[in-house]
Design a protein around this motif. Structure first.
Motif, PDB file in Angstrom:
ATOM      1  N   ASN A   1      13.266 -21.363   0.142  1.00 29.40           N
ATOM      2  CA  ASN A   1      14.025 -20.992  -1.051  1.00 29.40           C
ATOM      3  C   ASN A   1      15.230 -21.910  -1.195  1.00 29.40           C
ATOM      4  O   ASN A   1      16.307 -21.650  -0.637  1.00 29.40           O
ATOM      5  CB  ASN A   1      14.468 -19.527  -0.943  1.00 29.40           C
ATOM      6  CG  ASN A   1      15.030 -18.997  -2.226  1.00 29.40           C
ATOM      7  OD1 ASN A   1      15.539 -19.744  -3.044  1.00 29.40           O
ATOM      8  ND2 ASN A   1      14.965 -17.688  -2.397  1.00 29.40           N
ATOM      9  N   SER A   2      15.075 -22.960  -1.965  1.00 29.12           N
ATOM     10  CA  SER A   2      16.145 -23.945  -2.128  1.00 29.12           C
ATOM     11  C   SER A   2      17.368 -23.355  -2.833  1.00 29.12           C
ATOM     12  O   SER A   2      18.491 -23.791  -2.600  1.00 29.12           O
ATOM     13  CB  SER A   2      15.636 -25.173  -2.884  1.00 29.12           C
ATOM     14  OG  SER A   2      15.146 -24.800  -4.157  1.00 29.12           O
ATOM     15  N   GLN A   3      17.164 -22.339  -3.684  1.00 29.03           N
ATOM     16  CA  GLN A   3      18.301 -21.707  -4.359  1.00 29.03           C
ATOM     17  C   GLN A   3      19.184 -20.974  -3.348  1.00 29.03           C
ATOM     18  O   GLN A   3      20.410 -21.028  -3.439  1.00 29.03           O
ATOM     19  CB  GLN A   3      17.823 -20.731  -5.430  1.00 29.03           C
ATOM     20  CG  GLN A   3      17.247 -21.415  -6.651  1.00 29.03           C
ATOM     21  CD  GLN A   3      16.759 -20.409  -7.678  1.00 29.03           C
ATOM     22  OE1 GLN A   3      16.264 -19.340  -7.322  1.00 29.03           O
ATOM     23  NE2 GLN A   3      16.905 -20.764  -8.952  1.00 29.03           N
ATOM     24  N   LEU A   4      18.575 -20.285  -2.398  1.00 28.45           N
ATOM     25  CA  LEU A   4      19.337 -19.596  -1.364  1.00 28.45           C
ATOM     26  C   LEU A   4      20.126 -20.601  -0.532  1.00 28.45           C
ATOM     27  O   LEU A   4      21.312 -20.391  -0.252  1.00 28.45           O
ATOM     28  CB  LEU A   4      18.404 -18.772  -0.463  1.00 28.45           C
ATOM     29  CG  LEU A   4      19.057 -18.071   0.729  1.00 28.45           C
ATOM     30  CD1 LEU A   4      20.149 -17.110   0.271  1.00 28.45           C
ATOM     31  CD2 LEU A   4      18.000 -17.337   1.542  1.00 28.45           C
ATOM     32  N   GLU A   5      19.499 -21.684  -0.176  1.00 20.88           N
ATOM     33  CA  GLU A   5      20.189 -22.724   0.597  1.00 20.88           C
ATOM     34  C   GLU A   5      21.349 -23.305  -0.202  1.00 20.88           C
ATOM     35  O   GLU A   5      22.442 -23.522   0.339  1.00 20.88           O
ATOM     36  CB  GLU A   5      19.210 -23.829   0.997  1.00 20.88           C
ATOM     37  CG  GLU A   5      19.810 -24.831   1.955  1.00 20.88           C
ATOM     38  CD  GLU A   5      18.803 -25.839   2.478  1.00 20.88           C
ATOM     39  OE1 GLU A   5      19.185 -26.598   3.376  1.00 20.88           O
ATOM     40  OE2 GLU A   5      17.649 -25.874   2.008  1.00 20.88           O
ATOM     41  N   ALA A   6      21.139 -23.514  -1.507  1.00 22.28           N
ATOM     42  CA  ALA A   6      22.208 -24.044  -2.356  1.00 22.28           C
ATOM     43  C   ALA A   6      23.391 -23.068  -2.442  1.00 22.28           C
ATOM     44  O   ALA A   6      24.555 -23.485  -2.411  1.00 22.28           O
ATOM     45  CB  ALA A   6      21.671 -24.343  -3.757  1.00 22.28           C
ATOM     46  N   ILE A   7      23.093 -21.777  -2.520  1.00 25.66           N
ATOM     47  CA  ILE A   7      24.159 -20.758  -2.573  1.00 25.66           C
ATOM     48  C   ILE A   7      24.952 -20.769  -1.269  1.00 25.66           C
ATOM     49  O   ILE A   7      26.184 -20.732  -1.280  1.00 25.66           O
ATOM     50  CB  ILE A   7      23.566 -19.357  -2.859  1.00 25.66           C
ATOM     51  CG1 ILE A   7      23.090 -19.283  -4.312  1.00 25.66           C
ATOM     52  CG2 ILE A   7      24.584 -18.260  -2.564  1.00 25.66           C
ATOM     53  CD1 ILE A   7      22.253 -18.059  -4.634  1.00 25.66           C
TER      54      ILE A   7
ATOM     55  N   ASN B   1      27.229 -23.788  -1.111  1.00 25.93           N
ATOM     56  CA  ASN B   1      28.212 -23.944  -2.175  1.00 25.93           C
ATOM     57  C   ASN B   1      29.531 -23.260  -1.805  1.00 25.93           C
ATOM     58  O   ASN B   1      29.592 -22.039  -1.681  1.00 25.93           O
ATOM     59  CB  ASN B   1      27.650 -23.342  -3.470  1.00 25.93           C
ATOM     60  CG  ASN B   1      28.480 -23.695  -4.675  1.00 25.93           C
ATOM     61  OD1 ASN B   1      29.660 -23.999  -4.577  1.00 25.93           O
ATOM     62  ND2 ASN B   1      27.844 -23.658  -5.836  1.00 25.93           N
TER      63      ASN B   1
ATOM     64  N   LYS C   1      27.888 -14.125  -0.971  1.00 30.13           N
ATOM     65  CA  LYS C   1      26.940 -14.685  -0.005  1.00 30.13           C
ATOM     66  C   LYS C   1      26.486 -13.606   0.978  1.00 30.13           C
ATOM     67  O   LYS C   1      25.296 -13.488   1.276  1.00 30.13           O
ATOM     68  CB  LYS C   1      27.575 -15.844   0.763  1.00 30.13           C
ATOM     69  CG  LYS C   1      27.835 -17.085  -0.072  1.00 30.13           C
ATOM     70  CD  LYS C   1      28.519 -18.150   0.745  1.00 30.13           C
ATOM     71  CE  LYS C   1      28.857 -19.355  -0.105  1.00 30.13           C
ATOM     72  NZ  LYS C   1      29.506 -20.430   0.665  1.00 30.13           N
TER      73      LYS C   1
END
Length: 182
Positions: A41-47, A50, A58
Motif C-alpha cells: 500500500n504505497s498510500q500508507l507508506e506515503a502517509i 509525510n 498516523k
C-alpha cells in the motif's frame, strides 16, 4: 543516525521485549504482516513518511488497520514509534524485526536462478547444501527461472554467490580463448 541504524535499534528493542514476554513468534508474525501491508500500500507508506500528516492521524490509521490483527506489544510499539516522530521507519523496523528473528533462529534466505523450474530432488539438494555450508537451521528458497542461463543454476545466499550455470562457463571459456590461455 541513519534510518537503517534507527530501524535496527527499534527492531532489537521489540525483539528483546518480546523475548521477555514469551511472544517472539507472535511479534515476528505481526511485523511480517505490517511489512507486507505497508509494502503493498504505497498510500500508507506515503502517509507514514509525510511530516505534514499529524501524529494522531498516523496513529489512528495504524490502529484502524492493525488493532484486531496484531498483538498488544506490536500495537504499543507502533504507537511509540509514531509518537516519537519516527513513523517514517515503521516499515524498515518491521522488516528488520523479521531479519533479526531469522538471524536468531538460524534461518537463511537463498535465491536460486535456474534455466528451468527446479525439481523436488534438486530443491532438496540445494537446501541440504546451503544448510551444510552455511550452518543454517532452516533455508527459505526463492526460485527464479532465467532462460538466459541455458542450463545449471546461480545460488545466492547473503553476499555469497555460487555460479554453476552453463552460460557462465561458456563466457569464461570465451574469455580464455580471447586471451589465448587455452
Amino acid at each position: 543516525m541513519s534510518e537503517n541504524k534507527a530501524a535496527s535499534r527499534y527492531a532489537k528493542s521489540i525483539i528483546d521485549l518480546s523475548v521477555e514476554n514469551n511472544s517472539l513468534e507472535a511479534v515476528k508474525s505481526d511485523m511480517a504482516l505490517v511489512s507486507k501491508v505497508i509494502d503493498e500500500n504505497s498510500q500508507l507508506e506515503a502517509i507514514l513518511n509525510n511530516p505534514i500528516v499529524p501524529i494522531d492521524k498516523k496513529t489512528g490509521i495504524l490502529m484502524n488497520l492493525f488493532e484486531d490483527k496484531v498483538s498488544a506489544i506490536t500495537l504499543s510499539f507502533m504507537k511509540l514509534m509514531v509518537s516519537k516522530g519516527r513513523s517514517e521507519i515503521v516499515f524498515s523496523a518491521a522488516k528488520q524485526v523479521v531479519t533479526q528473528y531469522n538471524s536468531i533462529k538460524g534461518i537463511v534466505t537463498a535465491e536460486v536462478s535456474s534455466a528451468t523450474a527446479l525439481t523436488e530432488t534438486s530443491r532438496a539438494e540445494i537446501i541440504a547444501l546451503v544448510k551444510k555450508e552455511i550452518g543454517a537451521n532452516q533455508v527459505l528458497l526463492k526460485e527464479k527461472v532465467n532462460e538466459d542461463l541455458i542450463g545449471g543454476f546461480i545460488l545466492k545466499v547473503g553476499d555469497k554467490q555460487f555460479d554453476a550455470s552453463i552460460s557462465s562457463g561458456l563466457n569464461k571459456l570465451k574469455k580464455e580463448f580471447a586471451q589465448g590461455v587455452v
